[in-house]
Design a protein around this motif. Structure first.
Motif, short mmCIF file in Angstrom:
data_model
loop_
_atom_site.label_atom_id
_atom_site.label_comp_id
_atom_site.label_asym_id
_atom_site.label_seq_id
_atom_site.Cartn_x
_atom_site.Cartn_y
_atom_site.Cartn_z
N ASN A 36 1.06 4.45 77.64
CA ASN A 36 0.97 4.72 76.41
C ASN A 36 0.49 6.06 75.92
O ASN A 36 0.06 6.06 74.81
CB ASN A 36 0.16 3.51 75.57
CG ASN A 36 -1.26 3.38 76.43
OD1 ASN A 36 -1.58 4.41 77.08
ND2 ASN A 36 -2.23 2.28 76.15
N SER A 37 0.18 6.73 76.75
CA SER A 37 -0.32 8.13 76.60
C SER A 37 0.81 9.14 76.28
O SER A 37 0.32 10.35 75.99
CB SER A 37 -1.13 8.86 77.54
OG SER A 37 -0.29 9.01 78.72
N TYR A 38 2.30 8.86 76.40
CA TYR A 38 3.34 9.51 76.01
C TYR A 38 4.30 8.93 75.34
O TYR A 38 4.65 7.62 75.53
CB TYR A 38 3.64 10.41 77.26
CG TYR A 38 4.01 9.61 78.34
CD1 TYR A 38 5.34 9.17 78.63
CD2 TYR A 38 3.31 9.26 79.29
CE1 TYR A 38 5.89 8.50 79.56
CE2 TYR A 38 3.52 8.31 80.57
CZ TYR A 38 4.84 8.01 80.58
OH TYR A 38 5.12 7.24 81.57
N PHE A 39 5.14 9.82 74.77
CA PHE A 39 6.48 9.06 74.31
C PHE A 39 7.68 9.55 75.31
O PHE A 39 7.76 10.84 75.53
CB PHE A 39 7.03 9.27 72.86
CG PHE A 39 5.73 9.21 71.92
CD1 PHE A 39 5.67 7.65 71.57
CD2 PHE A 39 4.88 10.00 71.32
CE1 PHE A 39 4.49 7.20 70.72
CE2 PHE A 39 3.85 9.43 70.67
CZ PHE A 39 3.67 8.24 70.20
N LEU A 40 8.68 8.67 75.72
CA LEU A 40 9.69 8.86 76.59
C LEU A 40 10.91 8.81 75.64
O LEU A 40 11.27 7.82 74.94
CB LEU A 40 9.61 7.91 77.49
CG LEU A 40 10.49 7.98 78.83
CD1 LEU A 40 10.16 9.46 79.47
CD2 LEU A 40 10.25 6.96 79.69
N ALA A 41 11.59 9.92 75.75
CA ALA A 41 13.19 9.85 75.26
C ALA A 41 14.12 10.09 76.36
O ALA A 41 13.98 10.81 76.98
CB ALA A 41 13.08 11.03 74.09
#
Lengths: 442, 489
Positions: free
Chosen positions: A114-119
């Motif tokens: 939950n510490s980064y957004f993955l695309a």
């Protein structure tokens, strides 16, 4: 000084040295402040203005001579980026000969999910059957060992017209499937990345009513803003206005035009340096993109630590461009279009050429020589013999002779793959004619 | 003193001609090309009367100093000879039957067009063959190391040169030449020069009458015989105080060696007449007769292999069968070329486009031929013609060169990628410097038909750009055949 004191001092020294190595570029102190954050108007995500494009990780050779990603350098860069506040990472099953998702996730999974957004993307260019597309979708989850994807994109929309979009996503039922996945929360945000002309773009936006996209990813930089190819690619200011009018956030790709705006023709670089001797060419381009409030994040494919450091100093304590500076860049872009360079971003989508030509390598070499401004032109030119020799030798060094422009047969296989709409065979033939002319003046 | 001067000049000449073969830049050619033009037999073949007259005059004046300071094979043998013990020689009578027998065979081979034999024993060719096949690869590898460093340093001082086996038979002949020469030189000093070398024998006809020559002063000679044991030509008869000037190569070792100053190099014309021979005279006549023969089929085999990685694989090209061999512009055609060429390999060494290589066919073994697997004959390049010392390729300007038709291209449609892969191409037409290739509709009734190449024979110059750049592999769909007679626009 007693022993304890000594240890304290050296430890502090080491710590500050470590910090310094993270944030300092060429002795220039890092900008004050924190990473510039933007809020996604659709779901409230707090996204760092600097995003990490995972298309250009450093490649090395394994024992059998195959290209593989240097996982150690990926780990280091990802750690450093996250520590500095970068929280958006963009990959694709197609990048780096299919290795990017695995390598990027391997580094990211060492941090809390939950510490980064993955695309990532549905890159079903070559096989758009439902089976192959579904497999590609599920493979992303398996390869990256994740239960959800924050930002999921329909990849490279626009090439091949609306028909291609229809074939790849509508007719095979993938669009309905993806919408259902969004409902289930497997995909948090659904959008598309676009390269193409205005009619195609308008047609895509018309489907927004049906599909309710959450974001759009476009190519935006100070050259493409008003000076895109025009025929096959549309100006970024048009795209920007249309997307923001719909209230959607914009993810920006190619802020440096594949590095071209970081390696400028000498005379252009000179003008930038005169304006600010300490600012890198890349920082100007990055600030241009960030100045636009509709931009959620700017993806930069940072291969080396120096790239990351430079960008971090731009986006930490971010300073938007003034009106005067925007005008200045616009004037620069106008001059830049007069250079006969090829706006190849070395994305390698065209490779491998079935006839063995090194397309990006040829363009890069040509651009570099033209950008330096001292490339051979005609025998009357001062120093022509030396320039000719240097040009031809450096060409052989950059591109193996069997893979040079003279071997392009013009089959046009590459045309559909180029996101920049470069007429690759025509440009290769143009460069080949130039080189042949120079050769004969020997 | 004389000996030292001889050694210095010989060293410079040998270094010069060796560099001429090894030079990668092509810059030395203008400076050192004259050394090759001064070689006796190529000058004879080139009917280079100036050089021949100069060399004959030189020999008449000073004896066979040609063999000591100009002939690279002679100098090379002196170096090899140092590997043996000192003072290991002794007087031997002249083996006339062998010298003149070989010379007669040499001339017969020349007249009969058996150039293999000519090239095998002709000294300059033998030397060029060894340098090009044995030394050049080492030199080039060294250069490539420097090029590698240079590329990493971002400098343009060095660039890589491909090292490839141009012809296995020629390589083998070069090795045999070196081994045979080493044995002869170590055992017998100038044994090759005075028994086999046709140039040595020809010059000996003149050197017998040379004006300046080493002479033994009998009043000072103590009959120690040291000079004879020192003489690598085995030509000093110390007992009778006689020197065989047909074999003396004027190395001056004996003069330096004599402790009593009994040997001097001085004007001594007219004394000690030696008789000419019938074979020799007929030999000289035979030289003036024009040689005949040549032509026929070529058996070609490609011998290189290369691996590739990363990008789409590119198969190496294989050599097509050529009905008539292709020879460089300036050679008038295969007949003149193969009759005149002494197979010295200088053009092979100089060709920057990897077009020239020694033939592996029996008929023209070691003599160069052109082929376009690795490159083609570039319009701006005239290197081989500038250099050829034998007159097999005449010098010409780039403009003239591009007007000479050395071959004719023909298309094998079954191999053309337009047919096999259904793609548009036209790479041959795009690169033809003569505009000799026209793209025509594959299906004349179809407006949008793909285009296939057709050759305008009257315009084709045979440079091979089309063949080299044809994407069909391993055999090109468009290939060049030599013309039996080159024609000029």
């Amino acid at each position: 000084m007693d022993r304890r004191q000594f240890i304290k001092t050296t430890a502090a020294g080491a710590a500050s040295a470590a910090l310094a190595s993270c944030g300092v570029k060429g002795g220039k102190p890092q900008s004050e402040g924190t990473m510039e954050m933007r809020t996604n108007p659709i779901n409230g995500d707090k996204v760092s203005l600097l995003g990490y494009g995972c298309m250009r990780w450093q490649m090395i050779k394994d024992e059998e001579g195959r290209d593989i990603i240097d996982q150690d350098s990926v780990d280091e860069l990802v750690d450093m980026a996250i520590a500095s506040g970068v929280n958006y990472f963009d990959t694709s099953p197609a990048y780096l000969q299919g290795q990017s998702e695995k390598a990027s996730a391997a580094a990211l999974n060492r941090h809390p999910r939950n510490s980064y957004f993955l695309a990532t993307k549905l890159s079903n260019f070559r096989n758009w059957s439902r089976e192959a597309s579904m497999k590609m979708y599920y493979d992303s989850f398996d390869v990256m060992e994740t239960d959800y994807i924050d930002y999921y994109l329909l990849h490279n929309i626009g090439r091949g017209g609306f028909e291609a979009f229809s074939r790849r996503y509508i007719e095979n039922g993938m669009m309905d499937f993806l919408l259902a996945q969004r409902e289930k929360g497997k995909i948090r945000q659904l959008g598309f990345s676009f390269h193409g002309s205005q009619p195609e773009f308008d047609a895509m936006l018309a489907t927004h009513d049906t599909y309710k996209y959450d974001f759009v990813q476009i190519q935006l930089n100070y050259v493409d803003w008003k000076h895109a190819d025009g025929v096959r690619n549309v100006n970024a200011d048009y795209l920007y206005d249309k997307i923001t009018a719909l209230g959607l956030p914009i993810v920006v790709m190619e802020p440096l035009q594949g590095g071209a705006l970081a390696n400028l023709p000498r005379s252009i670089a000179q003008q930038l340096k005169e304006r600010d001797p300490d600012a890198s060419a890349a920082s100007w381009a990055m600030r241009f993109v960030g100045t636009h409030p509709g931009v959620l994040t700017v993806l930069s494919g940072m291969t080396y630590q120096e790239h990351l450091e430079d960008n971090l100093s731009t986006f930490t304590g971010f300073k938007p461009l003034s009106e005067a500076e925007l005008d200045f860049l616009e004037r620069l872009a106008t001059t830049m279009k007069e250079y006969p360079t090829v706006n190849c971003t070395a994305c390698n989508y065209c490779m491998p050429c079935p006839w063995g030509v090194d397309i990006p390598g040829t363009f890069q070499h040509y651009n570099r020589a033209v950008g330096e401004g001292d490339f051979p032109q005609n025998p009357q030119q001062k120093d022509f013999a030396r320039l000719r020799r240097r040009y031809l030798l450096s060409y052989d060094r950059a591109v193996e002779s069997l893979r040079q422009a003279s071997h392009c047969i013009g089959c046009k296989e590459c045309l559909t793959h180029c996101p920049q709409s470069i007429n690759i065979p025509a440009e290769l033939h143009r460069i080949d004619r130039y080189i042949e002319k120079i050769r004969r003046e020997g | 003193m004389l000996r030292k001067i001889r050694i210095i000049i010989a060293g410079l000449m040998l270094a010069g001609i060796t560099l001429l073969f090894l030079d990668i830049t092509g810059a030395l050619h203008a400076w050192l090309g004259w050394i090759a033009k001064l070689q006796f037999f190529p000058a004879v073949m080139a009917v280079n009367l100036g050089a021949v007259a100069l060399l004959l005059l030189l020999t008449l004046l000073f004896g066979r100093i040609y063999c000591s300071v100009i002939c690279p094979l002679g100098i090379f043998q002196d170096i090899l000879s140092r590997l043996g013990k000192k003072r290991r020689f002794g007087y031997k009578p002249e083996r006339k039957w062998l010298r003149y027998g070989v010379l007669a065979l040499f001339i017969a081979a020349l007249v009969a067009g058996v150039q293999v034999f000519v090239a095998f024993i002709e000294p300059y060719s033998a030397y060029g063959r060894m340098v090009q096949n044995l030394l050049a690869p080492l030199w080039d590898w060294g250069n490539n190391l420097l090029a590698w460093i240079s590329a990493r340093a971002g400098a343009y001082a060095f660039w890589p040169k491909e090292v490839w086996l141009r012809s296995l038979p020629t390589l083998i002949v070069a090795v045999v030449t070196l081994v045979a020469l080493a044995i002869l030189a170590i055992k017998g000093g100038r044994a090759y020069c005075n028994n086999i070398c046709p140039v040595g024998t020809m010059l000996s006809l003149v050197s017998r009458f040379s004006m300046f020559r080493p002479v033994i002063d009998t009043s000072k000679c103590k009959n120690c015989g040291s000079c004879a044991r020192q003489c690598k030509a085995s030509c000093i008869n110390a007992k009778e105080h006689k020197i065989d000037y047909s074999r003396c190569v004027d190395c001056f070792d004996c003069i330096d060696d004599c402790k009593f100053g009994a040997l001097r190099y001085r004007f001594a014309w007219g004394r000690k007449k030696a008789s000419g021979t019938a074979e020799g005279d007929s030999g000289r006549r035979a030289f003036l007769t024009v040689s005949a023969l040549a032509g026929g089929s070529l058996l070609a085999k490609a011998q290189e292999k290369k691996t590739d990685g990363g990008f789409a694989q590119i198969l190496p090209k294989t050599r097509p069968q050529r009905k008539t061999p292709i020879t460089p512009a300036g050679s008038f055609g295969p007949k003149h070329f193969y009759d005149t060429c002494t197979a010295c390999q200088l053009c092979v060494a100089a060709c920057p486009n990897n077009v020239l290589r020694p033939s592996s066919s029996l008929e023209h073994l070691m003599q160069p031929e052109m082929s376009y697997e690795k490159g083609y004959c570039r319009p701006e390049c005239t290197k081989c013609a500038d250099l050829c010392p034998a007159g097999a390729i005449f010098p010409l300007t780039p403009e003239l060169k591009s007007a000479i038709h050395i071959g004719i291209a023909s298309v094998d449609r079954s191999l053309c990628v337009v047919e096999t892969d259904g793609v548009s191409c036209g790479n041959c037409a795009r690169h033809c410097p003569a505009g000799a290739i026209q793209m025509v509709r594959k299906d004349p009734d179809d407006e949008d038909s793909l285009m296939i190449p057709s050759v305008d024979e009257s315009r084709c110059i045979g440079c091979g750009a089309c063949e080299n750049l044809c994407p069909a592999r391993p055999l090109s769909a468009i290939t060049v055949n030599g013309r039996s007679n080159h024609i000029i626009d």
